[in-house]
Design an enzyme around this catalytic site. Structure first.
Site, PDB file in Angstrom:
ATOM      1  N   SER A 152       0.836  -1.192   0.000  1.00  0.00           N
ATOM      2  CA  SER A 152       0.000   0.000   0.000  1.00  0.00           C
ATOM      3  C   SER A 152       0.879   1.253   0.000  1.00  0.00           C
ATOM      4  CB  SER A 152      -0.962  -0.066   1.194  1.00  0.00           C
ATOM      5  OG  SER A 152      -1.986   0.885   1.048  1.00  0.00           O
ATOM      6  N   ASP A 228     -10.272  -5.712  -2.653  1.00  0.00           N
ATOM      7  CA  ASP A 228      -9.596  -4.668  -1.865  1.00  0.00           C
ATOM      8  C   ASP A 228     -10.481  -3.415  -1.875  1.00  0.00           C
ATOM      9  OD1 ASP A 228      -7.941  -2.506  -1.112  1.00  0.00           O
ATOM     10  OD2 ASP A 228      -6.149  -3.490  -1.894  1.00  0.00           O
ATOM     11  N   HIS A 261      -7.393  -6.025   1.241  1.00  0.00           N
ATOM     12  CA  HIS A 261      -6.197  -5.187   1.374  1.00  0.00           C
ATOM     13  C   HIS A 261      -5.270  -5.647   2.503  1.00  0.00           C
ATOM     14  CE1 HIS A 261      -4.088  -1.515   0.285  1.00  0.00           C
ATOM     15  NE2 HIS A 261      -4.051  -1.092   1.533  1.00  0.00           N
TER      16      HIS A 261
END
Ligand SMILES: N[C@@H](CCC(=O)N[C@@H](CS)C(=O)NCC(=O)O)C(=O)O
EC number: 3.1.2.12
Length: 283
Positions: A152, A228, A261
């Site tokens: 991320s 996600d 995620h």
């Protein structure tokens, strides 16, 4: 070690190697910083390749060692794993902890130029300079065989640092990276706050823009979960895919149905990332 430049917080036997947590007075950040290092068993025989892992928003140096499940395979492959914290802590900059996506836990792996962040928020110089040198001097790391990966915000960090410092990193990969931060709310907030309004400067810290502007790095592996929740608004892997195709930058972008995620996703594909790095670093 009496003259050690860092303090050992804890060390734990782990898959024949050692998982450690450390703290040092960082000159670059101007504050104490914590970091984690996994030393594989092969290091007993000499320096081993080293992978830096950059974590995402709200994470610390503990997130990767505890949740990613990387040590077992790193012990087989003979890879050292270094995980820094995600920002300065304790600077007492007004507002630093008001949001989870800016300030504390959200350093974005760049050197801030705007006040009041510029003194302490220097994560790029910290990771590419001070922490790298400390690891090279005090752990059995072969810095000539160094890779970088992350998740991320840390995926953004891994891609941009590999593109900005091609002499330092011989392998790169990312899990669900913020692939075009100049085009998403997380990136706009962070770049506006740390870098200011000059969007030309933003491009120098945006992986997709860097590739578009001519930078290259080793072949990139990216995994992205299709469940996600941040994919529709923040991550923009299709933009990275477009610029890599146009530029001839090797990219393997894999999309996975049913993965979100979090670290269940990351740990599922961790072995593929470690194998990718081990292959690149053995060339
Ligand atoms: N702060 C948000 C989400 C933050 C978040 O998802 N952070 C990601 C990185 S962008 C992460 O790795 N969180 C820590 C974890 O999953 O253990 C929330 O709590 O809903």
């Amino acid at each position: 070690m009496a003259d050690s430049p860092f303090e050992t917080l804890s060390e734990h036997g782990c898959f024949g190697g050692r998982q450690g947590f450390y703290r040092h007075a960082s000159a670059e950040i101007g504050l104490p910083m914590r970091f984690a290092v996994f030393v594989p068993p092969q290091a007993a025989a000499g320096p081993v390749p080293v992978l830096f892992y950059l974590a995402g928003l709200t994470c610390t140096e503990e997130t990767f060692p505890i949740k990613a499940g990387a040590q077992r395979l790193a012990a087989e492959l003979g890879l050292m794993l270094v995980a820094p914290d995600t920002s300065p802590r304790g600077a007492n900059v007004p507002g630093e902890a008001e949001a989870w996506d800016f300030g504390v836990g959200a350093g974005f792996y760049l050197d801030a130029v705007r006040e009041p962040w510029a003194r302490h928020w220097r994560m790029e110089s910290y990771i590419t300079g001070e922490l790298r040198a400390l690891v090279g001097a005090h752990f059995p790391a072969d810095l000539a065989r160094c890779g970088i990966f992350g998740h991320s915000m840390g995926g953004h960090g891994a891609l941009t640092l590999a593109l900005r410092h091609p002499d330092l990193y011989r392998s790169v990969s990312a899990f669900a990276p913020i692939a075009a931060p100049g085009l998403c709310p997380w990136g706009e907030k962070a770049f506006g706050g740390y870098l200011g309004e000059d969007r030309g400067l933003w491009r120098a810290h945006d992986a997709s823009a860097l590739i578009e502007d001519g930078r290259r790095c080793p072949p990139i592996l990216v995994d992205q979960g299709l469940a996600d929740s941040f994919l529709p608004t923040q991550l923009n892997p299709e933009r990275l895919e477009q610029v890599c195709a146009a530029a001839g930058q090797p990219l393997s972008l894999r999309r996975h149905e049913g993965y979100d995620h979090g670290y269940y996703f990351i740990s599922t594909f961790m072995a593929d990332h470690l194998a990718h790095h081990a292959g690149q670093l053995s060339r």
